[in-house]
Design a protein around this motif. Structure first.
Motif, PDB file in Angstrom:
ATOM      1  N   PHE A 181      46.678-166.996   6.766  1.00  0.00           N
ATOM      2  CA  PHE A 181      46.540-166.225   5.556  1.00  0.00           C
ATOM      3  C   PHE A 181      46.111-164.781   6.038  1.00  0.00           C
ATOM      4  O   PHE A 181      45.747-164.415   7.049  1.00  0.00           O
ATOM      5  N   THR A 182      46.095-164.007   4.755  1.00  0.00           N
ATOM      6  CA  THR A 182      45.544-162.510   5.138  1.00  0.00           C
ATOM      7  C   THR A 182      44.713-162.282   3.631  1.00  0.00           C
ATOM      8  O   THR A 182      45.119-162.753   2.654  1.00  0.00           O
ATOM      9  N   THR A 183      43.483-161.622   3.913  1.00  0.00           N
ATOM     10  CA  THR A 183      42.418-161.455   2.972  1.00  0.00           C
ATOM     11  C   THR A 183      42.192-159.849   3.106  1.00  0.00           C
ATOM     12  O   THR A 183      42.108-159.502   4.199  1.00  0.00           O
ATOM     13  N   ASP A 184      42.043-159.320   2.026  1.00  0.00           N
ATOM     14  CA  ASP A 184      41.883-157.829   2.163  1.00  0.00           C
ATOM     15  C   ASP A 184      40.947-157.389   1.174  1.00  0.00           C
ATOM     16  O   ASP A 184      41.275-157.226  -0.204  1.00  0.00           O
ATOM     17  N   TYR A 185      39.811-156.977   1.474  1.00  0.00           N
ATOM     18  CA  TYR A 185      38.689-156.340   0.673  1.00  0.00           C
ATOM     19  C   TYR A 185      38.717-154.872   0.682  1.00  0.00           C
ATOM     20  O   TYR A 185      38.545-154.581   2.156  1.00  0.00           O
ATOM     21  N   PRO A 186      38.303-154.053  -0.519  1.00  0.00           N
ATOM     22  CA  PRO A 186      38.395-152.713  -0.156  1.00  0.00           C
ATOM     23  C   PRO A 186      37.054-152.097   0.508  1.00  0.00           C
ATOM     24  O   PRO A 186      35.971-153.118   0.413  1.00  0.00           O
ATOM     25  N   GLU A 187      36.928-151.332   1.097  1.00  0.00           N
ATOM     26  CA  GLU A 187      35.557-150.797   1.696  1.00  0.00           C
ATOM     27  C   GLU A 187      34.629-150.623   0.878  1.00  0.00           C
ATOM     28  O   GLU A 187      33.402-150.533   0.978  1.00  0.00           O
ATOM     29  N   THR A 188      34.937-150.452  -0.595  1.00  0.00           N
ATOM     30  CA  THR A 188      33.989-150.073  -1.548  1.00  0.00           C
ATOM     31  C   THR A 188      33.530-151.484  -2.369  1.00  0.00           C
ATOM     32  O   THR A 188      32.818-151.315  -3.354  1.00  0.00           O
ATOM     33  N   SER A 189      34.068-152.417  -1.808  1.00  0.00           N
ATOM     34  CA  SER A 189      33.724-153.944  -2.372  1.00  0.00           C
ATOM     35  C   SER A 189      32.172-154.251  -2.274  1.00  0.00           C
ATOM     36  O   SER A 189      31.548-154.058  -1.193  1.00  0.00           O
ATOM     37  N   TRP A 190      31.684-154.803  -3.290  1.00  0.00           N
ATOM     38  CA  TRP A 190      30.232-155.521  -3.070  1.00  0.00           C
ATOM     39  C   TRP A 190      30.188-156.423  -2.030  1.00  0.00           C
ATOM     40  O   TRP A 190      29.132-156.607  -1.584  1.00  0.00           O
ATOM     41  N   ALA A 191      31.525-157.060  -1.749  1.00  0.00           N
ATOM     42  CA  ALA A 191      31.475-157.945  -0.403  1.00  0.00           C
ATOM     43  C   ALA A 191      31.707-157.469   0.950  1.00  0.00           C
ATOM     44  O   ALA A 191      31.941-158.193   1.891  1.00  0.00           O
ATOM     45  N   ARG A 192      31.625-156.118   1.009  1.00  0.00           N
ATOM     46  CA  ARG A 192      32.083-155.482   2.092  1.00  0.00           C
ATOM     47  C   ARG A 192      31.282-155.935   3.507  1.00  0.00           C
ATOM     48  O   ARG A 192      31.882-156.043   4.611  1.00  0.00           O
ATOM     49  N   TYR A 193      30.114-156.208   3.325  1.00  0.00           N
ATOM     50  CA  TYR A 193      28.994-156.799   4.540  1.00  0.00           C
ATOM     51  C   TYR A 193      29.688-158.138   5.019  1.00  0.00           C
ATOM     52  O   TYR A 193      29.062-158.532   5.942  1.00  0.00           O
ATOM     53  N   SER A 194      30.257-158.807   4.274  1.00  0.00           N
ATOM     54  CA  SER A 194      30.698-160.100   4.417  1.00  0.00           C
ATOM     55  C   SER A 194      32.375-159.972   4.868  1.00  0.00           C
ATOM     56  O   SER A 194      32.594-160.875   6.021  1.00  0.00           O
ATOM     57  N   ALA A 195      33.053-159.335   4.260  1.00  0.00           N
ATOM     58  CA  ALA A 195      34.425-159.199   4.687  1.00  0.00           C
ATOM     59  C   ALA A 195      35.356-157.951   4.483  1.00  0.00           C
ATOM     60  O   ALA A 195      34.982-157.430   3.096  1.00  0.00           O
ATOM     61  N   LEU A 196      36.015-157.224   5.146  1.00  0.00           N
ATOM     62  CA  LEU A 196      37.075-156.317   4.686  1.00  0.00           C
ATOM     63  C   LEU A 196      38.278-157.166   4.783  1.00  0.00           C
ATOM     64  O   LEU A 196      38.785-157.871   4.029  1.00  0.00           O
ATOM     65  N   LYS A 197      39.145-156.775   6.098  1.00  0.00           N
ATOM     66  CA  LYS A 197      40.426-157.400   6.076  1.00  0.00           C
ATOM     67  C   LYS A 197      40.377-158.331   7.166  1.00  0.00           C
ATOM     68  O   LYS A 197      39.783-158.342   8.289  1.00  0.00           O
ATOM     69  N   THR A 198      41.043-159.690   6.945  1.00  0.00           N
ATOM     70  CA  THR A 198      41.062-160.809   7.659  1.00  0.00           C
ATOM     71  C   THR A 198      42.543-161.136   7.753  1.00  0.00           C
ATOM     72  O   THR A 198      42.968-161.533   6.855  1.00  0.00           O
ATOM     73  N   GLU A 199      42.717-161.718   8.993  1.00  0.00           N
ATOM     74  CA  GLU A 199      44.049-162.224   9.151  1.00  0.00           C
ATOM     75  C   GLU A 199      44.031-163.444  10.180  1.00  0.00           C
ATOM     76  O   GLU A 199      43.291-163.266  11.286  1.00  0.00           O
ATOM     77  N   LEU A 200      44.611-164.375   9.779  1.00  0.00           N
ATOM     78  CA  LEU A 200      44.777-165.700  10.638  1.00  0.00           C
ATOM     79  C   LEU A 200      46.161-166.231  10.612  1.00  0.00           C
ATOM     80  O   LEU A 200      46.692-166.252   9.637  1.00  0.00           O
ATOM     81  N   ARG A 201      46.638-166.385  11.920  1.00  0.00           N
ATOM     82  CA  ARG A 201      47.857-166.923  12.013  1.00  0.00           C
ATOM     83  C   ARG A 201      47.821-167.908  13.073  1.00  0.00           C
ATOM     84  O   ARG A 201      47.418-167.813  14.111  1.00  0.00           O
ATOM     85  N   THR A 202      48.560-169.038  12.797  1.00  0.00           N
ATOM     86  CA  THR A 202      48.662-170.169  13.682  1.00  0.00           C
ATOM     87  C   THR A 202      50.176-170.617  13.646  1.00  0.00           C
ATOM     88  O   THR A 202      51.095-170.476  12.869  1.00  0.00           O
TER      89      THR A 202
END
Length: 433
Positions: free
Chosen positions: A140-161
């Protein structure tokens, strides 16, 4: 240095991003979309069906084949939903709790994408067959903007198997098929989140972790059948993933400036769950077949992310074991056309009070419809479509940046996953040779 490393690890549970929901998946970050035929009946009969298309669920599925078969599938996943702030607070050193700030709503943080899969099986005589399935069960890939309220938990995340599953199966008797397989998995991960500086007026820092590795598990299963019913069961082992990569921290200023660093050979270990799969197919007539399937997921193995040298700490995840239940049917409308449908209910392994913005998973319903059409005597086209709905769920995991130091910064997360759903479209072909 160890003080700085521990403070960075504690910032937001670095590796927790592996748990972010893959919207169309069975649950948490497991993707079950490995067959267009299976998608059309909401994954209700795979452990008891036959052919290369069912190899992922049961290596016994290819026993007794009389001709070779190759399968290729592609699945388009289109998730929607929003992750909303409902009052997240942060307390910087020397201050009081204040709103975290930033955009209060992040819409569609999970990227849409295409998931490929394929398998091939070849008979060796009239009872033994070998097969190979290549899938991507955790991606999966998730992408939070740097201005998001959730920025201290997540920005961009990528996982591939990439899972490579060589299999062998034997028709022991006219009514019993058995099979076994290895699951060789390559995992590549990249994740990032913001780090708070000591003053709210200062720009955020950032940390990013990247890593990859090869690991191995196994699968085994059996099927018992007669002219009316086929019963199947299989077990897929848990896999301990061992990743090695790099950690980079940048953008910290003032008293935190010494925490900027770049580390190589960072080690991380975590488990993906074992699965116990049980199902049956009941042929009520020459045209109509009922399907049922239950899966138990051993998500409690994902209890922590263990970070080795040079960090040497563990991050609790505390997932729980969970279930999915599915029912569906196949109807042969003609000698060439088969239509199917099904419904699946899945329980999330994430827990209230421990769910964060990287893991906004929730209980879900999956509704599927599909069809197969025999284009030629040797080629069949499969298609499936799914609509997945998610329950609203709290995002309420409490974290702290730089714990145990003078710069400790508690973050009282209060958010919610809202109005989440996904459309899934699968297309595949089965070639007999």
């Amino acid at each position: 240095m160890s003080h700085l490393k521990l403070s960075l690890v504690g910032a937001t549970a670095l590796m927790g991003s592996f748990g972010f929901a893959a919207s169309a998946s069975a649950q948490a970050f497991y993707l079950q979309e490995q067959s267009a035929r299976a998608s059309g009946r909401a994954f209700s009969g795979e452990v008891a069906d036959t052919g290369a298309a069912s190899l992922w669920w049961n290596p016994a599925a290819i026993a007794g084949m009389t001709e070779g078969e190759a399968v290729l599938n592609a699945t388009l996943i289109v998730p929607r939903g929003e992750v909303a702030d409902t009052g997240t607070l942060i307390r910087r050193p020397g201050g009081t709790f204040a709103p975290v700030g930033g955009d209060a709503v992040t819409r569609n943080p999970i990227n849409k994408g295409v998931l490929p899969s394929g398998a091939v099986a070849i008979p060796l005589g009239d009872r033994v067959a070998i097969g190979l399935a290549i899938t991507s069960p955790y991606s999966f890939t998730t992408d939070y903007p740097e201005t998001s309220w959730a920025r201290y938990s997540a920005l961009k995340t990528e996982l591939r198997t990439i899972d490579i599953q060589p299999s062998v199966a034997v028709a022991v008797t006219d009514w019993l098929r058995v099979g076994a397989a290895l699951n060789v998995e390559y995992t590549d991960a990249s994740l990032a989140n913001a780090l708070p500086n000591v003053l709210a007026t200062l720009p955020d820092g950032k940390q990013e972790l990247k890593g990859d590795g090869w690991d191995m598990g196994w699968s085994a299963g059996f099927q018992m059948h007669n002219d009316v019913v086929t019963v199947g069961a299989s077990y897929k082992s848990a896999i301990e993933h061992k990743l090695k990569g790099e950690l980079e921290v940048s953008g910290l200023v003032g008293p935190l400036a010494g925490s900027n660093l770049s580390l190589s050979d960072v080690e991380a270990r975590f488990y993906t769950p074992a699965q116990v799969i049980v199902g049956a197919r009941f042929r009520l007539s020459d045209r109509f077949t009922l399907n049922g399937q239950a899966v138990h997921y051993g998500w409690s193995k994902f209890d922590a992310i263990r970070l080795g040298a040079p960090l040497n700490t563990a991050i609790p995840e505390n997932y729980r074991d969970s279930w999915s239940l599915a029912g569906g049917f196949d109807y042969a409308a003609s000698s060439k056309l088969t239509v199917r449908a099904g419904v699946q209910r899945t329980q999330t392994p994430t827990r209230d009070t421990e769910r964060d913005a990287r893991v906004p998973d929730a209980d879900r319903w999956n509704y599927g419809v599909g069809a197969s059409y025999q284009m030629t005597p040797g080629f069949t086209l499969d298609a499936g479509a799914n609509y997945v709905t998610f329950s609203d769920a709290p995002i309420d995991r409490v974290t702290a940046a730089y714990p145990g130091t003078a710069a400790q910064t508690p973050i009282l997360t209060s958010g919610e996953l809202r109005d989440a759903s996904a459309l899934v479209f699968s297309l595949g072909g089965r070639l007999r040779f």
